[in-house]
Design an enzyme around this catalytic site. Structure first.
Site, mmCIF file in Angstrom:
data_model
loop_
_atom_site.group_PDB
_atom_site.id
_atom_site.type_symbol
_atom_site.label_atom_id
_atom_site.label_comp_id
_atom_site.label_asym_id
_atom_site.label_seq_id
_atom_site.Cartn_x
_atom_site.Cartn_y
_atom_site.Cartn_z
ATOM 1 N N GLN A 96 -18.449 -41.166 -11.482
ATOM 2 C CA GLN A 96 -17.326 -40.276 -11.215
ATOM 3 C C GLN A 96 -16.196 -40.442 -12.211
ATOM 4 O OE1 GLN A 96 -14.679 -42.160 -7.844
ATOM 5 N NE2 GLN A 96 -16.856 -42.500 -7.296
ATOM 6 N N GLU A 133 -6.197 -45.642 -11.248
ATOM 7 C CA GLU A 133 -6.499 -46.667 -10.254
ATOM 8 C C GLU A 133 -6.729 -48.024 -10.897
ATOM 9 O OE1 GLU A 133 -9.835 -44.695 -8.411
ATOM 10 O OE2 GLU A 133 -11.272 -45.943 -9.476
ATOM 11 N N ARG A 283 -17.750 -35.831 -9.449
ATOM 12 C CA ARG A 283 -18.946 -36.668 -9.493
ATOM 13 C C ARG A 283 -19.968 -36.131 -10.484
ATOM 14 N NH1 ARG A 283 -17.365 -36.020 -4.205
ATOM 15 N NH2 ARG A 283 -16.626 -37.932 -3.196
#
Length: 406
Positions: A96, A133, A283
């Site tokens: 992803q 992230e 994805r």
């Protein structure tokens, strides 16, 4: 400061032992437990315990954003801009990438105009935010992250000695840059099924032969990972695509930062993860979920990167920090020793204090809150002089707060 109850998420790739053991619950758990969310994401907000009852953190912040978020409230629209998680992967997650802020806004508006329901499994963009992230390993953590330097990938392909791979090897060798990676990745991810059904088994046989060879093998992890992924997702083109990515092993305390466009897949391990408050995922394979190859290609960054490992840096206040460019979040770790006294949690609010080992006592203005392993506390911007103290042995806490400049 208030006790914060995380939202437990169950996915097939989760662990029946890691989160249960961390939180002191019976092992094994009834279902795979993948993530424990401590945040204010609409999909599954954590809950705040107060003197008058329990409410979701989403509603708690919305009721008084200035008190809870302080001067940063207008910048982030009165919403908590990050999501903190504990992630436990027993099996690989999907291949992803996440969009940039501009791409997320455009995609969200486009799917809204097309009237794709927010809860539709065919939806790519569930909000208009980007999703940088950071994951920090609590035990050994394995991942694929970012495109490997192409010359090194050519070495890997040649080491496998697979005749069916030769034309693709030369494709990359003749253009060993981001454009060559884009061409090869696009070719592989869109292979007709009959071609894939021939190429993939041949590559996997090459991995088996490579691993059975004598002497030190430079690409052992890469070959083993391809075989493991193929066993979990037989016939998936994402297994080939995974051969283009950096294979990363994080030791406890090391971090991995992923910005917009970085193709990745977490393979296994337990970690603390913090990200911008978004659920946008594009994805490319290794999943039974929705795969949108054209949209993934639109957001991918094919520029090769070195291993994007983030090492903890001493912060000068007894903690270590994990430096990233994300304005939405910052993460620090305190390793507390019993009997060492009270440690001030610098820049604690607005934010979340998460205990990952032992038990910690949080103190503020004569009040205290005990936070055990796997539990957390919400610290508002109005809270000041928060101190932490280990109880009955050493303790470890992560402090999530706003990023640099806030």
């Amino acid at each position: 400061m208030h006790e914060l109850v995380g939202a437990l998420r169950s996915y097939a790739w989760g662990s029946r032992t890691a989160l249960a053991r961390l939180c002191g619950r019976p092992v094994p758990s009834a279902h795979p437990e993948a993530e424990l969310w401590f945040g204010a994401h609409p999909a599954d907000p954590a809950h705040v315990k107060t003197a008058i009852g329990t409410t979701s953190l989403l509603e708690f912040v919305a009721a008084n954003p200035h008190r809870e978020l302080g001067s940063a409230a207008p910048e982030f629209g009165g919403k908590l801009p990050f999501l903190l998680k504990i992630l436990a992967a027993e099996e690989p997650l999907s291949l992803q990438a996440h969009p940039s802020a501009t791409q997320a806004r455009a995609g969200f508006e486009r799917e809204n105009r097309a009237r794709v329901p927010l809860d539709s499994p065919m939806r790519n963009y569930r909000d208009e935010n980007h999703k940088p992230e950071l994951v920090v390993a609590l035990d050994r953590f394995e991942a694929l992250a970012g495109f490997r330097e192409p010359h090194r990938t050519v070495e890997l392909f040649r080491a496998l000695e697979v005749p069916e791979l030769a034309s693709y090897t030369e494709m990359l060798a003749s253009q060993p840059d981001s454009a060559g990676l884009r061409t090869l990745f696009t070719t592989w991810i869109t292979l007709p099924q009959p071609v894939l059904a021939t190429l993939l088994p041949a590559v996997l046989d090459g991995c088996v032969r490579y691993l059975s060879g004598k002497g030190k093998r430079a690409f052992t992890l890469e070959a083993r990972t391809a075989l493991e992924l193929a066993e979990a997702y037989p016939g998936d083109a994402g297994v080939l695509a995974a051969l283009l990515l950096n294979r990363v092993t994080l030791e406890p305390g090391q971090g991995l930062f992923l910005d917009a466009g970085n193709l990745h897949a977490y393979l296994r391990g337990l970690g603390v993860e913090i990200m911008a408050n978004s659920d946008n995922v594009l994805r490319g394979g290794l999943t039974p979920k929705h795969v949108d190859v054209p949209e993934l290609l639109r957001v991918l960054d094919f520029e090769p990167i070195d291993l994007p490992i983030v090492l903890p840096e001493p912060a000068g206040d007894g903690s270590v920090r994990y430096r990233t460019p994300a304005p939405e979040f910052a993460l620090r770790r305190f390793d507390l020793i019993e009997g060492s006294g009270q440690v001030p949690l610098t820049s604690a609010g607005p934010g979340i204090v998460l205990c990952t080992a032992g038990t910690v006592r949080l103190l503020q203005d004569g009040t205290e809150l005990l936070v055990g392993r796997g539990a957390a506390a919400w610290i508002s911007a109005a809270d000041s002089d928060i101190r932490a103290q280990a109880v009955d042995g050493p303790a470890q806490v992560f402090c999530a707060c706003l990023g640099a400049g806030n």
